[in-house]
Design a protein around this motif. Sequence first.
Motif, short mmCIF file in Angstrom:
data_model
loop_
_atom_site.label_atom_id
_atom_site.label_comp_id
_atom_site.label_asym_id
_atom_site.label_seq_id
_atom_site.Cartn_x
_atom_site.Cartn_y
_atom_site.Cartn_z
N CYS A 183 10.54 -37.81 -44.06
CA CYS A 183 10.60 -38.85 -43.05
C CYS A 183 9.21 -39.42 -42.81
O CYS A 183 8.26 -38.67 -42.55
CB CYS A 183 11.16 -38.27 -41.75
SG CYS A 183 11.11 -39.45 -40.40
N CYS A 240 16.65 -39.75 -41.17
CA CYS A 240 16.12 -38.47 -40.71
C CYS A 240 17.05 -37.89 -39.65
O CYS A 240 17.41 -38.59 -38.70
CB CYS A 240 14.72 -38.67 -40.13
SG CYS A 240 14.00 -37.15 -39.50
N CYS A 269 14.76 -37.43 -36.16
CA CYS A 269 14.35 -38.54 -35.29
C CYS A 269 15.17 -39.80 -35.51
O CYS A 269 14.88 -40.84 -34.93
CB CYS A 269 12.86 -38.83 -35.47
SG CYS A 269 12.45 -39.60 -37.05
N CYS A 327 8.27 -38.62 -38.74
CA CYS A 327 7.99 -37.28 -38.22
C CYS A 327 7.69 -36.27 -39.32
O CYS A 327 7.34 -35.13 -39.04
CB CYS A 327 9.16 -36.78 -37.37
SG CYS A 327 10.61 -36.33 -38.33
ZN ZN Z 1 11.98 -38.07 -38.74
#
Ligand code: ZN
Length: 127
Positions: free
Chosen positions: A87, A70, A73, A90
Amino acid sequence: MHELAITQAAVEEITRRLGETPIRKVTLEIGALSGVVVDSVRFCFEVIVDGTPLRDAVLEVIEPPGRARCRDCAREFTVEDPRIPLCPRCGGANLRVLGGQELRIKSVEVRGECAQPAGARTTPESE
Ligand SMILES: [Zn+2]
């Protein structure tokens, strides 16, 4: 049909390189995110190799899982559903694919340890 064209290309590539050498085993690498249906490739392979030096070849398919990171994050994860990768931490869709897009011939095994050149001595080697 996508898989038919891909399988045909692989078989043609092998016969182009190895000519009439009988093939014992073909290993393909087809990643989970390649968009290629492995079962279809297996089916196409059976049909296509008929009458070629690959007709007795065993087809092995290695299927690397989809891996992504991702960008939001930095979480790395295995992509469970390649159609809608998100993801798991998140929910972001801003992903960098790390693996699973492979689509290639990994290895080809010919019958016997090595191909005998024409006119080679035919003294049997110990197995
Ligand atoms: Zn993420």
